[in-house]
Write a protein that holds these residues in place. Structure first.
Motif, PDB file in Angstrom:
ATOM      1  N   ARG A 188      -9.691  35.232  46.731  1.00 34.55           N
ATOM      2  CA  ARG A 188     -10.207  35.630  48.041  1.00 34.55           C
ATOM      3  C   ARG A 188     -11.023  34.477  48.592  1.00 34.55           C
ATOM      4  NH1 ARG A 188     -14.749  37.606  50.469  1.00 34.55           N
ATOM      5  NH2 ARG A 188     -14.515  39.324  51.910  1.00 34.55           N
ATOM      6  N   SER A 189     -11.026  34.332  49.897  1.00 32.01           N
ATOM      7  CA  SER A 189     -11.890  33.324  50.503  1.00 32.01           C
ATOM      8  C   SER A 189     -13.336  33.636  50.148  1.00 32.01           C
ATOM      9  CB  SER A 189     -11.727  33.324  52.022  1.00 32.01           C
ATOM     10  OG  SER A 189     -12.660  32.415  52.593  1.00 32.01           O
ATOM     11  N   TYR A 190     -14.117  32.601  49.904  1.00 30.88           N
ATOM     12  CA  TYR A 190     -15.540  32.750  49.613  1.00 30.88           C
ATOM     13  C   TYR A 190     -16.365  32.078  50.712  1.00 30.88           C
ATOM     14  CZ  TYR A 190     -19.519  33.429  46.415  1.00 30.88           C
ATOM     15  OH  TYR A 190     -20.696  33.822  45.822  1.00 30.88           O
ATOM     16  N   GLU A 191     -15.778  32.063  51.908  1.00 26.76           N
ATOM     17  CA  GLU A 191     -16.436  31.489  53.082  1.00 26.76           C
ATOM     18  C   GLU A 191     -17.026  32.616  53.933  1.00 26.76           C
ATOM     19  OE1 GLU A 191     -16.865  28.176  53.816  1.00 26.76           O
ATOM     20  OE2 GLU A 191     -16.049  27.917  51.803  1.00 26.76           O
ATOM     21  N   PRO A 192     -18.223  32.402  54.499  1.00 21.32           N
ATOM     22  CA  PRO A 192     -18.832  33.422  55.355  1.00 21.32           C
ATOM     23  C   PRO A 192     -17.903  33.837  56.488  1.00 21.32           C
ATOM     24  CG  PRO A 192     -20.404  31.666  54.904  1.00 21.32           C
ATOM     25  CD  PRO A 192     -19.065  31.203  54.380  1.00 21.32           C
ATOM     26  N   GLY A 193     -17.783  35.138  56.699  1.00 20.69           N
ATOM     27  CA  GLY A 193     -16.969  35.672  57.787  1.00 20.69           C
ATOM     28  C   GLY A 193     -15.486  35.778  57.491  1.00 20.69           C
ATOM     29  N   ALA A 207     -17.454  42.875  44.390  1.00 22.16           N
ATOM     30  CA  ALA A 207     -18.894  42.883  44.124  1.00 22.16           C
ATOM     31  C   ALA A 207     -19.571  41.786  44.946  1.00 22.16           C
ATOM     32  CB  ALA A 207     -19.153  42.676  42.633  1.00 22.16           C
ATOM     33  N   PRO A 208     -20.748  42.065  45.472  1.00 19.75           N
ATOM     34  CA  PRO A 208     -21.444  41.053  46.274  1.00 19.75           C
ATOM     35  C   PRO A 208     -21.947  39.898  45.424  1.00 19.75           C
ATOM     36  CG  PRO A 208     -22.757  43.077  46.086  1.00 19.75           C
ATOM     37  CD  PRO A 208     -21.447  43.327  45.393  1.00 19.75           C
ATOM     38  N   PRO A 209     -22.200  38.775  46.068  1.00 15.12           N
ATOM     39  CA  PRO A 209     -22.048  38.514  47.497  1.00 15.12           C
ATOM     40  C   PRO A 209     -20.594  38.213  47.863  1.00 15.12           C
ATOM     41  CG  PRO A 209     -22.933  36.559  46.437  1.00 15.12           C
ATOM     42  CD  PRO A 209     -22.829  37.622  45.370  1.00 15.12           C
ATOM     43  N   ALA A 210     -20.272  38.408  49.145  1.00 14.25           N
ATOM     44  CA  ALA A 210     -18.908  38.216  49.627  1.00 14.25           C
ATOM     45  C   ALA A 210     -18.598  36.755  49.949  1.00 14.25           C
ATOM     46  CB  ALA A 210     -18.669  39.073  50.861  1.00 14.25           C
TER      47      ALA A 210
END
Length: 116
Positions: A64-69, A89-92
């Motif tokens: 999964r992308s681990y970039e904000p937004g 699980a956070p953080p996204a």
């Protein structure tokens, strides 16, 4: 995304940056998160391409992308992108104030020339 094989929503990410770049003193462009074990690796545009290397070495098929937004997933098995998937699980993402590319103190001045 309907597939749940290769996804463990309970596992937190391994940290705020590429685990392999951190261990070796490297730098990254964008970050990706293994949806199975939480390993954070750098994207295929980054010099070391650790996310794909992790998928190949472990057989973990989904990241999964681990970039904000960003909330998209990628399946290495099917070479397919999914706009969304289960909450993990956070953080996204990495911290919003973390620079891209990063980490700031290790990014060379000619970093854009080094991207794939």
């Amino acid at each position: 995304m309907n597939a749940v094989n290769g996804i463990d929503p309970s596992v937190p990410p391994s940290g705020p940056g590429c685990a392999d770049c951190e261990a070796g003193g490297g730098w990254w462009f964008h970050l990706r998160r293994c949806a199975q074990c939480g390993h954070i690796g750098c994207c295929d545009s980054s010099p070391a391409q650790h996310a794909t290397g992790h998928a190949r070495a472990t057989g973990h098929p989904i990241m999964r992308s681990y970039e904000p937004g960003e909330s998209w997933f990628w399946s290495y098995d099917g070479d397919e992108m999914y706009e969304s998937g289960p909450d993990l699980a956070p953080p996204a993402s990495h911290p919003a104030d973390q620079p891209v590319p990063g980490p700031a103190d290790r990014v060379p001045a000619n970093w854009s020339d080094l991207l794939h």
